[in-house]
Design a protein around this motif. Structure first.
Motif, PDB file in Angstrom:
ATOM      1  N   ILE A 331      -0.683   3.793  -9.404  1.00 35.41           N
ATOM      2  CA  ILE A 331      -0.583   2.521  -8.680  1.00 35.41           C
ATOM      3  C   ILE A 331      -1.516   1.486  -9.301  1.00 35.41           C
ATOM      4  CG2 ILE A 331      -1.041   1.393  -6.457  1.00 35.41           C
ATOM      5  CD1 ILE A 331      -0.151   4.006  -5.113  1.00 35.41           C
ATOM      6  N   LEU A 332      -2.766   1.883  -9.552  1.00 31.24           N
ATOM      7  CA  LEU A 332      -3.735   0.942 -10.110  1.00 31.24           C
ATOM      8  C   LEU A 332      -3.333   0.459 -11.501  1.00 31.24           C
ATOM      9  CD1 LEU A 332      -7.086   2.683  -9.083  1.00 31.24           C
ATOM     10  CD2 LEU A 332      -5.930   0.783  -7.934  1.00 31.24           C
ATOM     11  N   GLU A 333      -2.627   1.282 -12.253  1.00 31.48           N
ATOM     12  CA  GLU A 333      -2.250   0.934 -13.625  1.00 31.48           C
ATOM     13  C   GLU A 333      -0.810   0.433 -13.733  1.00 31.48           C
ATOM     14  OE1 GLU A 333      -4.739   1.289 -16.015  1.00 31.48           O
ATOM     15  OE2 GLU A 333      -5.892   1.809 -14.229  1.00 31.48           O
ATOM     16  N   SER A 337       5.555  -4.778  -9.977  1.00 29.72           N
ATOM     17  CA  SER A 337       5.300  -4.908  -8.545  1.00 29.72           C
ATOM     18  C   SER A 337       5.258  -3.547  -7.870  1.00 29.72           C
ATOM     19  CB  SER A 337       6.404  -5.758  -7.900  1.00 29.72           C
ATOM     20  OG  SER A 337       6.444  -7.041  -8.481  1.00 29.72           O
ATOM     21  N   LEU A 338       4.446  -3.441  -6.821  1.00 30.85           N
ATOM     22  CA  LEU A 338       4.349  -2.204  -6.062  1.00 30.85           C
ATOM     23  C   LEU A 338       5.454  -2.157  -5.016  1.00 30.85           C
ATOM     24  CD1 LEU A 338       0.491  -1.992  -5.408  1.00 30.85           C
ATOM     25  CD2 LEU A 338       1.799  -1.133  -7.362  1.00 30.85           C
ATOM     26  N   TRP A 343       2.242  -0.020  -1.838  1.00 31.57           N
ATOM     27  CA  TRP A 343       1.405  -1.006  -1.178  1.00 31.57           C
ATOM     28  C   TRP A 343       0.638  -0.381  -0.004  1.00 31.57           C
ATOM     29  CZ3 TRP A 343      -1.187  -4.939  -2.227  1.00 31.57           C
ATOM     30  CH2 TRP A 343      -0.736  -5.933  -3.100  1.00 31.57           C
ATOM     31  N   SER A 344       1.287   0.522   0.686  1.00 32.23           N
ATOM     32  CA  SER A 344       0.632   1.192   1.804  1.00 32.23           C
ATOM     33  C   SER A 344      -0.588   1.975   1.323  1.00 32.23           C
ATOM     34  CB  SER A 344       1.622   2.121   2.506  1.00 32.23           C
ATOM     35  OG  SER A 344       0.993   2.807   3.563  1.00 32.23           O
ATOM     36  N   GLU A 345      -0.422   2.685   0.191  1.00 32.26           N
ATOM     37  CA  GLU A 345      -1.548   3.438  -0.358  1.00 32.26           C
ATOM     38  C   GLU A 345      -2.638   2.498  -0.867  1.00 32.26           C
ATOM     39  OE1 GLU A 345      -2.625   6.676  -3.863  1.00 32.26           O
ATOM     40  OE2 GLU A 345      -0.567   6.583  -3.115  1.00 32.26           O
TER      41      GLU A 345
END
Length: 448
Positions: A331-333, A337-338, A343-345
């Motif tokens: 997610i961080l990398e 778009s998420l 986005w929840s995480e």
């Protein structure tokens, strides 16, 4: 508005380090309290083999901080194995010692769910370069952990214990392929304690002992496995590991002659050390926590806050993203778009920040301020959707500094913006996400 006391209560180094160890558990994908439980296990082994009081003191902090460098390889795991770093690390710790078991795990997890050609390329890279990859990641992790331990003023014995955690009794480990008693004793105890906790949580006491015996003479020192068997025969050994009071028990285990109450300087040192752990999680956040801390401190002084208050706020700013250690590097990398689940995480990192800092008596006052840095004046922020009246000036400062530094830094989904572009975007958000007074002071602060 929320206001927190700035008075630092008397607190021991053990209490603060034990509380921060939960952040390391997050990064390793381990159930909360892994480092605490490993410390209990390792200290019982140290007691059985008759370590001196000074040795027990060094062992204690080796155990609590064994994973201090763990965030440094998260992004690399995500890149090479195309997998969630936390899930990958967690699963790998339950794999057996054979090459076949290791290969099966790696192949089953690498690029899972990706198109066949992409998956084949990733696995092919692992087959060709697996040894070099493993060495690179373990050296990175061990070096980073030992270096941070030095900044925390721990002894060479503690730093060496952390550095050599992944050495194996039979010489098959890393980073130096040390064998048997050439491996520092504290490293040998820490690795055994880690194995025992992982398998105890996974399948219970019998499974933990069976796994330790299976690895005896391969990964683990046979004499220490025998000491474990002796220690684990006491009824309290296993019940303590499952007790809700395990953290307070472990804090009380800290040898008194190596313990001390913390002064302001050392609290700054601890905050900076864990700021380094946070920023190592992603190459895109290198230095972010330090920069947000310094800019927040400058702005606090600009608002007329006294030295004690500005120092307190800098710690909160340095630690505001500690909850991101619990967010997958996938997610961080991510360059795009998420999705909703991602986005929840991502939003959950603010909850993690609150939980970690809330455990620390000397820093608990920072928890609400640091964790609220994604709240918005219009009530549309997270995690609590606070309104403007509930958002303190301290949080508003951190929010502005965090927002600014993120905009002027490279991110996976865009290149860094110029200072003027960043300030224009923030100006458009005044009254909704950004406090106007903070923005005006920020403009003067970044030009200073």
């Amino acid at each position: 508005m929320l206001h927190q006391s700035l008075t630092v209560p008397a607190v021991s180094r053990a209490e603060v380090i034990a509380a921060f160890s939960y952040a390391l558990d997050l990064t390793e994908g381990q159930p909360a309290g892994h480092s605490i439980r490993s410390c209990w296990i390792g200290m019982e082994i140290g007691r059985i083999i008759g370590l001196s009081s000074a040795e027990m003191g060094d062992l204690y902090y080796t155990l609590l901080l064994k994973d201090l460098g763990c965030s440094s390889n998260a992004a690399r795991i995500c890149e090479l194995y195309e997998a969630d770093d936390r899930a990958f690390k967690q699963g790998y710790k339950t794999v057996g010692t054979s090459l076949a078991a290791t290969l099966h795990f790696v192949f089953s997890k690498t690029a899972r769910g990706r198109p066949l050609r992409q998956r084949a390329a990733a696995i092919g890279n692992i087959l060709r370069n697996g040894g070099a990859i493993a060495q690179e990641m373990i050296v990175s992790r061990c070096t980073r952990g030992a270096d941070i331990a030095r900044t925390l003023r721990f002894s060479d014995a503690v730093c060496d214990g952390i550095y050599h955690l992944d050495e194996h009794w039979d010489g098959s480990g890393r980073p130096e392929r040390r064998q048997s008693e050439a491996i520092p004793l504290f490293s040998r105890i820490a690795l055994l304690a880690q194995v025992v906790d992982v398998f105890h949580v996974h399948a219970g006491p019998s499974a933990a002992l069976d796994e330790a015996r299976r690895r005896s003479g391969v990964w683990l020192d046979p004499a220490l496995v025998r000491a474990l068997e002796q220690a684990s025969a006491a009824p309290l050994f296993w019940t303590a590991l499952s007790s809700p009071t395990i953290e307070s028990r472990v804090v009380r285990l800290a040898p008194h002659e190596t313990e001390r109450h913390l002064d302001e300087e050392y609290l700054d040192c601890i905050a900076d050390a864990f700021g380094s752990v946070i920023d190592a999680k992603s190459p895109f956040t290198a230095g972010h926590s330090t920069r947000v801390g310094k800019l927040s401190e400058r702005m606090a002084a600009g608002f007329g806050m006294d030295r004690g208050r500005t120092r307190w706020l800098r710690r909160a700013a340095v630690l505001h993203d500690i909850g991101k250690l619990g967010v997958s590097s996938t997610i961080l990398e991510k360059p795009g778009s998420l999705d909703e689940q991602e986005w929840s995480e991502m939003r959950a990192h603010a909850v993690h920040t609150r939980a970690i800092l809330g455990r620390i008596g000397a820093l608990a006052g920072l928890a609400d301020v640091a964790a609220a840095h994604h709240e918005r004046l219009d009530g549309a922020g997270y995690p609590l959707a606070l309104g403007a009246s509930a958002i303190s000036r301290e949080t508003r400062i951190i929010t502005a500094c965090d927002h600014y530094d993120a905009l002027v830094s490279d991110r996976p989904y865009r290149a860094a913006l110029s200072q003027s572009e960043a300030l224009r975007i923030m100006t458009d958000a005044v009254g909704t996400a950004i406090d106007g007074d903070c923005l005006e002071l920020l403009k003067r602060s970044v030009d200073a």
